[in-house]
Design a protein around this motif. Structure first.
Motif, PDB file in Angstrom:
ATOM      1  N   ILE A  62      70.119  51.874 -25.103  1.00  0.00           N
ATOM      2  CA  ILE A  62      69.358  50.753 -24.556  1.00  0.00           C
ATOM      3  C   ILE A  62      68.483  51.283 -23.418  1.00  0.00           C
ATOM      4  N   VAL A  63      67.209  50.985 -23.499  1.00  0.00           N
ATOM      5  CA  VAL A  63      66.311  51.309 -22.381  1.00  0.00           C
ATOM      6  C   VAL A  63      65.457  50.071 -22.133  1.00  0.00           C
ATOM      7  N   THR A  64      65.510  49.535 -20.936  1.00  0.00           N
ATOM      8  CA  THR A  64      64.661  48.375 -20.634  1.00  0.00           C
ATOM      9  C   THR A  64      64.010  48.551 -19.273  1.00  0.00           C
ATOM     10  N   ASN A  65      62.762  48.156 -19.246  1.00  0.00           N
ATOM     11  CA  ASN A  65      61.992  48.135 -17.994  1.00  0.00           C
ATOM     12  C   ASN A  65      61.980  49.500 -17.320  1.00  0.00           C
ATOM     13  N   TYR A  66      61.815  50.519 -18.135  1.00  0.00           N
ATOM     14  CA  TYR A  66      61.760  51.884 -17.618  1.00  0.00           C
ATOM     15  C   TYR A  66      60.966  52.724 -18.594  1.00  0.00           C
ATOM     16  N   LEU A  67      60.110  53.584 -18.057  1.00  0.00           N
ATOM     17  CA  LEU A  67      59.321  54.477 -18.918  1.00  0.00           C
ATOM     18  C   LEU A  67      59.140  55.815 -18.220  1.00  0.00           C
ATOM     19  N   TRP A  68      59.638  56.829 -18.893  1.00  0.00           N
ATOM     20  CA  TRP A  68      59.365  58.213 -18.475  1.00  0.00           C
ATOM     21  C   TRP A  68      59.114  58.964 -19.765  1.00  0.00           C
ATOM     22  N   ARG A  69      57.841  59.128 -20.073  1.00  0.00           N
ATOM     23  CA  ARG A  69      57.468  59.596 -21.409  1.00  0.00           C
ATOM     24  C   ARG A  69      58.149  60.890 -21.851  1.00  0.00           C
ATOM     25  N   PRO A  70      58.347  61.867 -20.959  1.00  0.00           N
ATOM     26  CA  PRO A  70      58.959  63.112 -21.441  1.00  0.00           C
ATOM     27  C   PRO A  70      60.339  62.930 -22.076  1.00  0.00           C
ATOM     28  N   LEU A  71      61.008  61.819 -21.767  1.00  0.00           N
ATOM     29  CA  LEU A  71      62.339  61.583 -22.350  1.00  0.00           C
ATOM     30  C   LEU A  71      62.272  61.083 -23.785  1.00  0.00           C
ATOM     31  N   MET A  72      61.173  60.419 -24.107  1.00  0.00           N
ATOM     32  CA  MET A  72      61.162  59.623 -25.337  1.00  0.00           C
ATOM     33  C   MET A  72      61.417  60.423 -26.610  1.00  0.00           C
ATOM     34  N   PRO A  73      60.838  61.616 -26.754  1.00  0.00           N
ATOM     35  CA  PRO A  73      61.071  62.351 -28.002  1.00  0.00           C
ATOM     36  C   PRO A  73      62.528  62.718 -28.233  1.00  0.00           C
ATOM     37  N   SER A  74      63.304  62.805 -27.172  1.00  0.00           N
ATOM     38  CA  SER A  74      64.701  63.238 -27.352  1.00  0.00           C
ATOM     39  C   SER A  74      65.644  62.084 -27.670  1.00  0.00           C
ATOM     40  N   LEU A  75      65.187  60.852 -27.560  1.00  0.00           N
ATOM     41  CA  LEU A  75      66.110  59.727 -27.744  1.00  0.00           C
ATOM     42  C   LEU A  75      66.655  59.629 -29.170  1.00  0.00           C
ATOM     43  N   PRO A  76      65.832  59.730 -30.212  1.00  0.00           N
ATOM     44  CA  PRO A  76      66.408  59.617 -31.561  1.00  0.00           C
ATOM     45  C   PRO A  76      67.512  60.623 -31.827  1.00  0.00           C
ATOM     46  N   GLY A  77      67.392  61.811 -31.266  1.00  0.00           N
ATOM     47  CA  GLY A  77      68.388  62.855 -31.501  1.00  0.00           C
ATOM     48  C   GLY A  77      69.735  62.579 -30.837  1.00  0.00           C
ATOM     49  N   LEU A  78      69.785  61.597 -29.962  1.00  0.00           N
ATOM     50  CA  LEU A  78      71.056  61.256 -29.313  1.00  0.00           C
ATOM     51  C   LEU A  78      71.844  60.216 -30.102  1.00  0.00           C
ATOM     52  N   LEU A  79      71.241  59.713 -31.186  1.00  0.00           N
ATOM     53  CA  LEU A  79      71.908  58.649 -31.945  1.00  0.00           C
ATOM     54  C   LEU A  79      72.771  59.215 -33.065  1.00  0.00           C
ATOM     55  N   ALA A  80      73.954  58.635 -33.212  1.00  0.00           N
ATOM     56  CA  ALA A  80      74.791  58.923 -34.377  1.00  0.00           C
ATOM     57  C   ALA A  80      74.160  58.244 -35.594  1.00  0.00           C
ATOM     58  N   PRO A  81      74.492  58.714 -36.800  1.00  0.00           N
ATOM     59  CA  PRO A  81      73.981  58.020 -37.990  1.00  0.00           C
ATOM     60  C   PRO A  81      74.355  56.536 -37.923  1.00  0.00           C
ATOM     61  N   LEU A 112      55.740  52.662 -28.854  1.00  0.00           N
ATOM     62  CA  LEU A 112      57.162  52.735 -29.242  1.00  0.00           C
ATOM     63  C   LEU A 112      57.296  53.055 -30.731  1.00  0.00           C
ATOM     64  N   LEU A 113      56.357  52.545 -31.517  1.00  0.00           N
ATOM     65  CA  LEU A 113      56.384  52.884 -32.951  1.00  0.00           C
ATOM     66  C   LEU A 113      56.151  54.377 -33.152  1.00  0.00           C
ATOM     67  N   GLU A 114      55.174  54.906 -32.407  1.00  0.00           N
ATOM     68  CA  GLU A 114      54.892  56.358 -32.511  1.00  0.00           C
ATOM     69  C   GLU A 114      56.121  57.171 -32.140  1.00  0.00           C
ATOM     70  N   CYS A 115      56.846  56.691 -31.163  1.00  0.00           N
ATOM     71  CA  CYS A 115      58.000  57.433 -30.626  1.00  0.00           C
ATOM     72  C   CYS A 115      59.064  57.653 -31.701  1.00  0.00           C
ATOM     73  N   VAL A 116      59.196  56.699 -32.619  1.00  0.00           N
ATOM     74  CA  VAL A 116      60.281  56.801 -33.609  1.00  0.00           C
ATOM     75  C   VAL A 116      59.785  57.173 -35.009  1.00  0.00           C
TER      76      VAL A 116
END
Ligand SMILES: C[S@@+](CC[C@H](N)C(=O)[O-])C[C@H]1O[C@@H](n2cnc3c(N)ncnc32)[C@H](O)[C@@H]1O
Length: 146
Positions: A62-81, A112-116
């Motif tokens: 969950i990320v709300t009301n926060y943006l630090w672009r360098p983090l965004m590419p790594s978020l999908p990789g932190l998710l379990a299937p 956000l669409l681009e991010c995922v």
């Protein structure tokens, strides 16, 4: 469940109430660490330091009301299937409602669409003006790891 830039922990608390094991990360964990049963980790997300957890694989982020672009590419990789990314924050066009007005903190159209794209399956996406809890222009996405 990982609540990034968790602030007062409103989402961490909600997720915990629904039975998730929750890790809350923020620079200031004074509020989150007071919530019983939640793991609160003080960490500067903008420092470039490695994630403050090892072998992490979360059922949700969950990320709300926060943006630090360098983090965004790594978020999908932190998710379990099957895990879900839930992200909502301010978007361009929000300037007329007040802060944040710095483009560094406002999502570009479709960002956000681009991010995922190519990494998560989009379940829902909106880019809209909301009236509550206060007028704002936001993007929000729910996207799932497969
Ligand atoms: C607007 S609040 C949003 C809090 C929460 N997500 C919510 O929606 O209620 C932004 C949060 O980002 C955190 N934050 C700002 N810069 C940070 C950084 N460099 N590292 C970690 N957290 C940071 C702040 O401490 C604050 O709790």
């Amino acid at each position: 469940m990982l609540d990034l830039a968790a602030g007062g922990g409103r989402h961490a608390r909600l997720a915990q109430g629904r039975g998730y094991r929750v890790t809350a990360v923020d620079l200031d964990i004074s509020a989150a660490s007071a919530i019983p049963g939640i793991e609160a980790i003080a960490h500067d997300l903008e420092s470039g330091a490695p994630w403050p957890f090892t072998d992490a694989s979360f059922e949700g982020i969950i990320v709300t009301n926060y943006l630090w672009r360098p983090l965004m590419p790594s978020l999908p990789g932190l998710l379990a299937p099957g895990g879900a990314l839930l992200y909502e924050t301010f978007a361009r066009g929000h300037e007329r409602f007040g802060k944040p007005s710095n483009p560094a903190f406002l999502l570009r159209p479709g960002e956000l669409l681009e991010c995922v794209r190519g990494r998560l399956r989009v379940v829902a996406y909106e880019e809209l003006e909301i009236a509550e809890p206060r007028p704002a222009k936001v993007q929000r996405i729910a996207a799932v790891a497969e």
